[in-house]
Design a protein around this motif. Structure first.
Motif, PDB file in Angstrom:
ATOM      1  N   GLY A   1      -2.262   2.189 -10.659  1.00  0.00           N
ATOM      2  CA  GLY A   1      -2.642   1.407 -11.833  1.00  0.00           C
ATOM      3  C   GLY A   1      -1.524   0.515 -12.352  1.00  0.00           C
ATOM      4  N   ALA A   2      -0.270   0.775 -11.961  1.00  0.00           N
ATOM      5  CA  ALA A   2       0.856  -0.027 -12.476  1.00  0.00           C
ATOM      6  C   ALA A   2       1.255  -1.094 -11.448  1.00  0.00           C
ATOM      7  N   ASN A   3       1.837  -2.185 -11.950  1.00  0.00           N
ATOM      8  CA  ASN A   3       2.248  -3.279 -11.049  1.00  0.00           C
ATOM      9  C   ASN A   3       3.659  -3.060 -10.523  1.00  0.00           C
ATOM     10  N   ILE A   4       3.843  -3.344  -9.260  1.00  0.00           N
ATOM     11  CA  ILE A   4       5.189  -3.310  -8.666  1.00  0.00           C
ATOM     12  C   ILE A   4       5.322  -4.594  -7.849  1.00  0.00           C
ATOM     13  N   SER A   5       6.403  -5.322  -8.068  1.00  0.00           N
ATOM     14  CA  SER A   5       6.513  -6.603  -7.370  1.00  0.00           C
ATOM     15  C   SER A   5       6.854  -6.386  -5.894  1.00  0.00           C
ATOM     16  N   GLY A   6       6.520  -7.393  -5.090  1.00  0.00           N
ATOM     17  CA  GLY A   6       6.827  -7.346  -3.661  1.00  0.00           C
ATOM     18  C   GLY A   6       8.321  -7.165  -3.446  1.00  0.00           C
ATOM     19  N   GLN A   7       9.127  -7.837  -4.326  1.00  0.00           N
ATOM     20  CA  GLN A   7      10.584  -7.735  -4.183  1.00  0.00           C
ATOM     21  C   GLN A   7      11.065  -6.300  -4.456  1.00  0.00           C
ATOM     22  N   GLU A   8      10.482  -5.688  -5.514  1.00  0.00           N
ATOM     23  CA  GLU A   8      10.874  -4.300  -5.829  1.00  0.00           C
ATOM     24  C   GLU A   8      10.567  -3.371  -4.653  1.00  0.00           C
ATOM     25  N   LEU A   9       9.353  -3.545  -4.104  1.00  0.00           N
ATOM     26  CA  LEU A   9       8.978  -2.697  -2.967  1.00  0.00           C
ATOM     27  C   LEU A   9       9.926  -2.933  -1.792  1.00  0.00           C
ATOM     28  N   ALA A  10      10.224  -4.224  -1.552  1.00  0.00           N
ATOM     29  CA  ALA A  10      11.109  -4.564  -0.430  1.00  0.00           C
ATOM     30  C   ALA A  10      12.489  -3.927  -0.635  1.00  0.00           C
ATOM     31  N   ASP A  11      13.002  -3.992  -1.887  1.00  0.00           N
ATOM     32  CA  ASP A  11      14.326  -3.428  -2.163  1.00  0.00           C
ATOM     33  C   ASP A  11      14.316  -1.903  -1.991  1.00  0.00           C
ATOM     34  N   MET A  12      13.252  -1.293  -2.499  1.00  0.00           N
ATOM     35  CA  MET A  12      13.186   0.173  -2.427  1.00  0.00           C
ATOM     36  C   MET A  12      13.156   0.651  -0.981  1.00  0.00           C
ATOM     37  N   LEU A  13      12.513  -0.153  -0.127  1.00  0.00           N
ATOM     38  CA  LEU A  13      12.298   0.320   1.249  1.00  0.00           C
ATOM     39  C   LEU A  13      13.216  -0.358   2.277  1.00  0.00           C
TER      40      LEU A  13
ATOM     41  N   SER B   1      -5.486   0.016  -7.418  1.00  0.00           N
ATOM     42  CA  SER B   1      -6.487   0.103  -8.480  1.00  0.00           C
ATOM     43  C   SER B   1      -6.879   1.551  -8.761  1.00  0.00           C
ATOM     44  N   PHE B   2      -7.196   1.843 -10.027  1.00  0.00           N
ATOM     45  CA  PHE B   2      -7.680   3.182 -10.372  1.00  0.00           C
ATOM     46  C   PHE B   2      -8.970   3.496  -9.624  1.00  0.00           C
ATOM     47  N   SER B   3      -9.707   2.420  -9.226  1.00  0.00           N
ATOM     48  CA  SER B   3     -10.974   2.686  -8.534  1.00  0.00           C
ATOM     49  C   SER B   3     -10.789   2.843  -7.026  1.00  0.00           C
ATOM     50  N   SER B   4      -9.529   2.825  -6.566  1.00  0.00           N
ATOM     51  CA  SER B   4      -9.278   3.073  -5.142  1.00  0.00           C
ATOM     52  C   SER B   4      -9.337   4.577  -4.915  1.00  0.00           C
ATOM     53  N   ASP B   5     -10.134   4.995  -3.960  1.00  0.00           N
ATOM     54  CA  ASP B   5     -10.335   6.442  -3.798  1.00  0.00           C
ATOM     55  C   ASP B   5     -10.317   6.834  -2.319  1.00  0.00           C
ATOM     56  N   VAL B   6      -9.359   6.269  -1.601  1.00  0.00           N
ATOM     57  CA  VAL B   6      -9.258   6.593  -0.174  1.00  0.00           C
ATOM     58  C   VAL B   6      -8.432   7.873  -0.038  1.00  0.00           C
ATOM     59  N   ILE B   7      -8.918   8.813   0.752  1.00  0.00           N
ATOM     60  CA  ILE B   7      -8.153  10.050   0.940  1.00  0.00           C
ATOM     61  C   ILE B   7      -6.985   9.779   1.882  1.00  0.00           C
ATOM     62  N   SER B   8      -5.796  10.199   1.476  1.00  0.00           N
ATOM     63  CA  SER B   8      -4.624  10.029   2.342  1.00  0.00           C
ATOM     64  C   SER B   8      -3.692  11.220   2.163  1.00  0.00           C
ATOM     65  N   SER B   9      -2.881  11.469   3.190  1.00  0.00           N
ATOM     66  CA  SER B   9      -1.953  12.602   3.059  1.00  0.00           C
ATOM     67  C   SER B   9      -0.910  12.288   1.985  1.00  0.00           C
ATOM     68  N   GLU B  10      -0.532  11.003   1.860  1.00  0.00           N
ATOM     69  CA  GLU B  10       0.444  10.629   0.807  1.00  0.00           C
ATOM     70  C   GLU B  10      -0.144  10.912  -0.569  1.00  0.00           C
ATOM     71  N   GLY B  11      -1.411  10.510  -0.740  1.00  0.00           N
ATOM     72  CA  GLY B  11      -2.086  10.690  -2.030  1.00  0.00           C
ATOM     73  C   GLY B  11      -2.231  12.162  -2.377  1.00  0.00           C
ATOM     74  N   ILE B  12      -2.551  12.991  -1.382  1.00  0.00           N
ATOM     75  CA  ILE B  12      -2.710  14.431  -1.637  1.00  0.00           C
ATOM     76  C   ILE B  12      -1.344  15.050  -1.937  1.00  0.00           C
ATOM     77  N   ASN B  13      -0.363  14.674  -1.108  1.00  0.00           N
ATOM     78  CA  ASN B  13       0.968  15.282  -1.225  1.00  0.00           C
ATOM     79  C   ASN B  13       1.574  15.163  -2.621  1.00  0.00           C
ATOM     80  N   LEU B  14       1.276  14.029  -3.275  1.00  0.00           N
ATOM     81  CA  LEU B  14       1.812  13.803  -4.623  1.00  0.00           C
ATOM     82  C   LEU B  14       1.453  14.906  -5.598  1.00  0.00           C
ATOM     83  N   PHE B  15       0.284  15.496  -5.389  1.00  0.00           N
ATOM     84  CA  PHE B  15      -0.219  16.476  -6.358  1.00  0.00           C
ATOM     85  C   PHE B  15      -0.073  17.924  -5.883  1.00  0.00           C
ATOM     86  N   LEU B  16       0.594  18.107  -4.744  1.00  0.00           N
ATOM     87  CA  LEU B  16       0.778  19.485  -4.266  1.00  0.00           C
ATOM     88  C   LEU B  16       1.917  20.155  -5.028  1.00  0.00           C
TER      89      LEU B  16
END
Ligand code: BTN
Length: 326
Positions: free
Chosen positions: A16-28, A60-75
């Motif tokens: 739900g929050a915005n992250i710029s392409g540059q921020e993502l690029a720097d982080m990774l 988006s909050f309405s994105s609801d694709v199951i992923s191991s990354e998405g599940i892992n966050l809440f384990l």
């Protein structure tokens, strides 16, 4: 982890929050073009990612694709390392889990699929598993238990799933012995527990807990013969897109309840949630439907009934239904 998975991990973390392409690029430590390519391939996989020119990307909050990354966050922290494999489509997650179990999968391994083409239920029945609207997953347990206690995993799993549903809805899910979960007299979840036995010792090597939960399948999407008996925990208007979080909650609860299986405390919750205790029921024995009164659950998860001769009897497997008043 691939760049795409790393991008997904950060987006899921900040849903739900915005992250710029540059921020993502720097982080990774990659270029913005590489980020842009990863975003595009995630979009092709069905993730709803909004891109705004001066704000960046947001999942988006309405994105609801199951992923191991998405599940892992809440384990829970202690389960963060369990292997989770997500499929777009599988015949049956239990069948796949059995293969993995025989190939030395570790305790807690999860197989999950967006749809099943041959989802299996108890008694050789089919389990309706349409794409992107439920949670169809199998958890491989290596419980180190004797056969009698392994049977309790089925009972414990039903309690674990009910407790998980509680966290997201105000409905009070109930259990129909052995392990069907109901809300307002309609089935929302079925559990198929299968054992993989060690050929040499004859002991239980792995237990596969297969959970099929109708999360947001609409009434009209169920086959006609299921429309009056099956139900989803959320309805279309609820717009709940939290299948990753819900799957993680179920995994946390199943794994933690199974660690304390031998103290059998969950049996009390199982009884409180039972929709048949104290009811006149029909039960199936030797292919015959008989009448009885559901009295209690024993320490092995068996159903104690009073049969039509007034005798107590313990049922250890089978099927029951509540007897409707004539
Ligand atoms: C039942 O209702 O009788 C049990 C249904 C169990 C369905 C789940 S979905 C995930 C796992 N894979 C299967 O093929 N079945 C179980």
């Amino acid at each position: 982890m691939s760049l795409k998975n790393n991008v997904l991990h950060i987006l899921e973390l900040n849903k739900g929050a915005n992250i710029s392409g540059q921020e993502l690029a720097d982080m990774l430590f990659v270029s913005r073009t590489a980020v842009w390519k990863a975003i595009n391939s995630l979009k092709q996989e069905g993730y709803i990612i909004n891109a705004t020119s001066n704000k960046g990307y947001s999942l988006s909050f309405s994105s609801d694709v199951i992923s191991s990354e998405g599940i892992n966050l809440f384990l829970n922290d202690e389960y963060k390392n369990i292997p989770i494999t997500v499929y777009k489509s599988l015949a049956s997650t239990n069948t796949e889990a059995k293969i993995e179990a025989m190939n030395n999968a570790v305790h807690g391994t999860v197989i999950i699929s967006e749809e099943q083409t041959k989802g299996r239920g108890r008694f050789g029945r089919e389990f309706f598993s349409p794409s992107e609207s439920g949670i169809y997953m199998s958890i491989i347990l290596k419980p180190n238990l004797n056969i009698a206690d392994s049977v309790l995993i089925t009972t414990a799993a039903a309690v674990a799933v009910c407790n998980s549903i509680d966290k997201f809805t105000d409905e009070k899910p109930q259990i129909k012995w052995v392990n069907d979960i109901y809300i307002k007299n309609k089935k929302v979840c079925g559990i198929l527990t299968e054992a993989v036995t060690d050929f040499e010792s004859g002991g239980v090597e792995s237990v596969i807990v297969g959970i099929g939960l109708n999360v947001k399948t609409k009434e009209e999407e169920f086959p006609t013969e299921l429309q009056n008996i099956a139900e989803s925990i959320f309805h279309a208007d609820d717009k709940f897109c939290i299948r990753n979080q819900l799957a993680a909650e179920i995994i946390n609860n199943v794994l933690s309840i199974c660690e304390k299986l031998e103290d059998k405390k969950f049996l009390e919750i199982y009884k409180e949630r039972s929709m048949i205790l104290g009811e006149y029921i029909l039960y199936n024995k030797n292919n015959e439907w008989l009448e009885g009164f559901a009295l209690d659950i024993d320490e092995y998860g068996g159903l104690i009934i009073i049969n039509k001769y007034g005798q107590k009897e313990a049922l250890h497997s089978g099927e029951v239904s509540i007897k409707k008043a004539k």
